[in-house]
Design an enzyme around this catalytic site. Structure first.
Site, mmCIF file in Angstrom:
data_model
loop_
_atom_site.group_PDB
_atom_site.id
_atom_site.type_symbol
_atom_site.label_atom_id
_atom_site.label_comp_id
_atom_site.label_asym_id
_atom_site.label_seq_id
_atom_site.Cartn_x
_atom_site.Cartn_y
_atom_site.Cartn_z
ATOM 1 N N HIS A 214 0.956 -1.222 0.002
ATOM 2 C CA HIS A 214 -0.088 0.020 -0.086
ATOM 3 C C HIS A 214 0.821 1.264 -0.003
ATOM 4 O O HIS A 214 1.745 1.320 0.635
ATOM 5 C CB HIS A 214 -0.896 -0.172 1.313
ATOM 6 C CG HIS A 214 -1.838 1.061 1.293
ATOM 7 N ND1 HIS A 214 -2.740 1.358 0.363
ATOM 8 C CD2 HIS A 214 -1.946 2.163 2.132
ATOM 9 C CE1 HIS A 214 -3.380 2.527 0.611
ATOM 10 N NE2 HIS A 214 -3.027 3.061 1.764
ATOM 11 N N ALA A 215 0.505 2.167 -0.884
ATOM 12 C CA ALA A 215 1.478 3.159 -1.130
ATOM 13 C C ALA A 215 1.223 4.152 0.021
ATOM 14 O O ALA A 215 0.372 4.370 0.647
ATOM 15 C CB ALA A 215 0.966 3.885 -2.513
ATOM 16 N N HIS A 244 0.147 11.888 -6.118
ATOM 17 C CA HIS A 244 -0.472 11.962 -4.710
ATOM 18 C C HIS A 244 0.432 11.808 -3.730
ATOM 19 O O HIS A 244 0.373 12.745 -2.628
ATOM 20 C CB HIS A 244 -1.637 10.976 -4.682
ATOM 21 C CG HIS A 244 -2.285 11.069 -3.340
ATOM 22 N ND1 HIS A 244 -3.190 11.753 -3.197
ATOM 23 C CD2 HIS A 244 -2.113 10.325 -2.051
ATOM 24 C CE1 HIS A 244 -3.525 11.538 -1.685
ATOM 25 N NE2 HIS A 244 -2.941 10.699 -1.110
ATOM 26 N N GLU A 245 1.359 10.693 -3.647
ATOM 27 C CA GLU A 245 2.157 10.519 -2.502
ATOM 28 C C GLU A 245 3.231 11.583 -2.415
ATOM 29 O O GLU A 245 3.984 12.027 -1.559
ATOM 30 C CB GLU A 245 2.938 9.017 -2.687
ATOM 31 C CG GLU A 245 1.904 8.003 -2.703
ATOM 32 C CD GLU A 245 0.929 8.017 -1.276
ATOM 33 O OE1 GLU A 245 1.471 8.502 -0.442
ATOM 34 O OE2 GLU A 245 -0.036 7.443 -1.407
ATOM 35 N N HIS A 248 2.443 14.478 -0.410
ATOM 36 C CA HIS A 248 2.629 14.518 0.941
ATOM 37 C C HIS A 248 3.997 14.892 0.966
ATOM 38 O O HIS A 248 4.352 15.610 2.206
ATOM 39 C CB HIS A 248 2.438 13.089 1.461
ATOM 40 C CG HIS A 248 0.923 12.486 1.603
ATOM 41 N ND1 HIS A 248 -0.050 13.160 2.173
ATOM 42 C CD2 HIS A 248 0.229 11.401 0.576
ATOM 43 C CE1 HIS A 248 -1.147 12.457 2.286
ATOM 44 N NE2 HIS A 248 -1.160 11.665 1.273
ATOM 45 N N GLU A 272 -4.256 14.941 2.796
ATOM 46 C CA GLU A 272 -4.812 14.129 1.606
ATOM 47 C C GLU A 272 -5.234 14.990 0.669
ATOM 48 O O GLU A 272 -5.026 14.932 -0.661
ATOM 49 C CB GLU A 272 -6.182 13.251 2.149
ATOM 50 C CG GLU A 272 -5.582 12.357 3.139
ATOM 51 C CD GLU A 272 -4.670 11.207 2.840
ATOM 52 O OE1 GLU A 272 -4.793 10.901 1.515
ATOM 53 O OE2 GLU A 272 -4.032 10.873 3.736
ATOM 54 N N HIS A 374 -10.186 0.169 8.228
ATOM 55 C CA HIS A 374 -10.189 1.521 9.115
ATOM 56 C C HIS A 374 -10.840 1.139 10.187
ATOM 57 O O HIS A 374 -10.497 2.097 11.286
ATOM 58 C CB HIS A 374 -10.512 2.555 8.224
ATOM 59 C CG HIS A 374 -9.622 2.824 6.900
ATOM 60 N ND1 HIS A 374 -9.966 2.205 5.916
ATOM 61 C CD2 HIS A 374 -8.751 3.845 6.891
ATOM 62 C CE1 HIS A 374 -9.014 2.763 4.937
ATOM 63 N NE2 HIS A 374 -8.092 3.692 5.613
ATOM 64 N N ARG A 383 -11.507 12.481 7.528
ATOM 65 C CA ARG A 383 -10.590 13.189 7.034
ATOM 66 C C ARG A 383 -10.549 13.192 5.289
ATOM 67 O O ARG A 383 -10.089 14.136 4.651
ATOM 68 C CB ARG A 383 -9.224 12.917 7.517
ATOM 69 C CG ARG A 383 -8.736 11.509 7.140
ATOM 70 C CD ARG A 383 -7.591 11.081 7.381
ATOM 71 N NE ARG A 383 -7.309 10.876 8.923
ATOM 72 C CZ ARG A 383 -6.267 10.505 9.544
ATOM 73 N NH1 ARG A 383 -5.188 9.840 8.967
ATOM 74 N NH2 ARG A 383 -6.286 10.285 10.852
ATOM 75 N N TYR A 384 -10.987 11.949 4.946
ATOM 76 C CA TYR A 384 -11.000 11.761 3.456
ATOM 77 C C TYR A 384 -12.416 12.490 2.851
ATOM 78 O O TYR A 384 -12.181 12.987 1.693
ATOM 79 C CB TYR A 384 -11.053 10.088 3.176
ATOM 80 C CG TYR A 384 -9.933 9.526 3.750
ATOM 81 C CD1 TYR A 384 -8.649 9.673 3.190
ATOM 82 C CD2 TYR A 384 -10.118 8.866 4.761
ATOM 83 C CE1 TYR A 384 -7.526 9.035 3.655
ATOM 84 C CE2 TYR A 384 -8.991 7.720 5.256
ATOM 85 C CZ TYR A 384 -7.890 8.129 4.975
ATOM 86 O OH TYR A 384 -6.717 7.496 5.255
#
Length: 531
Positions: A214-215, A244-245, A248, A272, A374, A383-384
């Protein structure tokens, strides 16, 4: 047959976390590609037997322990403790208001997809006015519907942007994908990746050992060591994930000068959102053409609707799920939903908010929330939902600074905006990121967007051409917008499967051992792309 063997394998090997992570690709593949109603139903049901039912008794203990910890920290319950970083006494009401803004668009999309699934499977499985069976949407939790795009595509034969073949033809590697993303940040006048990033990150699956793929992005808190862990595959989907990563990592780099207590996002949804706001530009045909991955851009209304449909099956369909996950837990932690009603309360939310139903009747002997990573891992989820709202607000503000969006100019719609190479947009984004959590999030929001509130109307603005098209198409086909049913989706009675010899009681499936072992074992089970 394949799905049966996989799930039997799961029963026999649940105690090996790496084995369960390898199962992710098999179960995901079946749900993504199979069009066999019975096989999809079997996989959906048996995964919940093998995971959720095992968790229920442990989760009862966990809720009591979590609430005890929250009280020691000065909160009434764990749900209230989760809400604290949002710094709002009306946060739940604010989230309900945001969902109210989004519901009309979601309902139009739901009605359209239901019709397409009815055409695929038949009215005996998908009714004209009812909720959609949860196992037909290409995802274990119906949280993203991308995989039914081939069924739901508005205009067959029109362009669908997937540059994976071009990436393969041009000999792209995972390293080249990350370098392309790094160049994107450089074009915005933002910080490029430091040497440690390139030497210490894992960007390909190691050949010599198994890892959880998982990234994820990592800040090692020394001001110079920032890494990504991702088993990158040369596909357009992974190219988006790379950006996306890297978003961060860019956030980490921008606020690294702050005192350690402020080295985080302004609220839990901001981190995110930053990665996703960049992905909104990267996914556009305009951007892909600029970086040499697309030969031509098909600029016509039908291609636009196809593009927006593909985006909506990812973004819009996730929103109700992102909203309801913590709605369920807030009421569980507060005691508003008692233990005897946990599973049926879950399905009430999924029916009322998402408009979906289980493929088989559920009972309080089941614990379907526990089948989602989760929940047992105790990862807050609102948060998402927040990130999906604010990313579009960020996107609009950056696009206007880049001169790529003008609400008064039809030739510059929001969904075609690409902020690539705009230093003005990059400087504005950098100013936001540098703040970390040193100011309250409404101040950080105002610094970029000019407003201090979350506003879901920007999502409607982005998808306006698609929403208009959906309204017209649903009206044309006489499609009922909304859902209703007289089925009993969940009951406190014993499960119907008991007569078949399948496990009927959670207690027969709960392995011995302390709670922390169960939570550890469930780490990594069928993670969604949303982390």
């Amino acid at each position: 047959m394949c799905s049966t063997l996989i799930l039997l394998f799961l029963y026999n090997n649940l105690l090996d976390p790496l084995i369960t992570t390898r199962l992710q690709s098999d179960l995901t593949r079946i749900l993504r590609t199979s069009r066999d109603y019975g096989e999809l139903q079997h996989v959906w049901k048996m995964w919940r037997h093998a995971s959720g039912r095992r968790v229920r008794d442990h989760y009862k203990l966990f809720v009591r322990l979590a609430n005890k910890a929250a009280k020691l920290n000065g909160f009434d319950n764990m749900g209230d403790m989760w809400l604290y970083p949002y710094e709002s006494d009306t946060f739940r009401e604010d989230m309900e208001e945001l969902w109210g803004q989004l519901r009309p668009l979601y309902q139009q999309l739901h009605a359209y997809v239901r019709r397409k699934l009815r055409e695929q499977y038949g009215e005996q499985y998908v009714s004209k006015r009812g909720p959609i069976p949860a196992h037909l949407l290409g995802n274990m939790w119906s949280q993203s519907w991308n995989e039914v795009y081939s069924i739901a595509i508005p205009y067959q034969g029109k362009s669908h942007v997937d540059v994976t073949p071009q990436m393969v033809q041009q000999n792209y590697t995972p390293r080249k994908m990350f370098e392309l993303s790094d160049e994107f940040f450089g074009s915005l006048n933002l910080t490029k990746m430091p040497p440690e990033f390139w030497t210490e990150s894992i960007i390909e699956k190691p050949k010599e050992r198994d890892i959880i793929c998982h990234a994820s992005a990592w800040d090692f808190c020394n001001g110079k060591d920032f890494r990504v862990k991702q088993c990158t595959v040369v596909t357009m989907k992974d190219l988006i994930t790379v950006h996306h990563e890297m978003g961060h990592i860019e956030y980490y780099l921008q606020y690294k000068h702050q005192p350690e207590v402020f080295r985080t996002g302004s609220n839990p949804g901001f981190h995110e959102a930053v990665g996703d706001v960049l992905a909104l530009s990267v996914a556009t045909p305009k951007h892909l053409a600029k970086v040499g991955l697309l030969d031509e851009v098909h600029d016509d209304d039908e291609a636009d609707i196809n593009f927006l449909m593909n985006m909506a099956l990812d973004k819009i369909t996730f929103l109700p799920f992102g909203y309801l996950m913590d709605n369920w837990r807030w009421d569980v932690f507060s005691g508003k939903t008692p233990e005897k009603d946990w599973n049926c309360a879950w399905w009430n939310l999924r029916y009322n908010i998402q408009g979906i139903k289980p493929p088989v009747q559920r009972s309080e002997f089941d614990f379907d929330p526990g089948a989602k990573y989760h929940i047992p891992a105790n990862v807050p989820y609102i948060r998402y939902f927040v990130s999906y709202v604010v990313q579009f607000q960020f996107h609009k503000a950056l696009c206007m600074k880049a001169g790529q969006y003008d609400p008064q100019d039809p030739s510059k719609p929001l969904h075609k905006c690409d902020i690539y190479q705009s230093t003005e947009a990059g400087n504005a984004l950098g100013d936001l990121l540098k703040l970390g959590s040193s100011v309250k999030w409404p101040e950080a929001m105002a610094a970029l967007t000019g407003g201090r509130r979350m506003d879901a109307s920007v999502i409607r603005e982005y998808f306006k051409p698609l929403e208009t098209w959906l309204m017209n198409d649903n009206q044309k086909h006489g499609e009922f917008v909304g859902w209703e049913t007289d089925e009993v989706l969940c009951t406190s009675d014993g499960p119907r499967e008991a007569a078949t010899g399948e496990p009927s009681s959670a207690t027969t499936l709960v392995p011995a051992g302390p709670l922390y072992l169960l939570l550890f074992l469930l780490m990594g089970l069928l993670l969604s792309h949303r982390s």
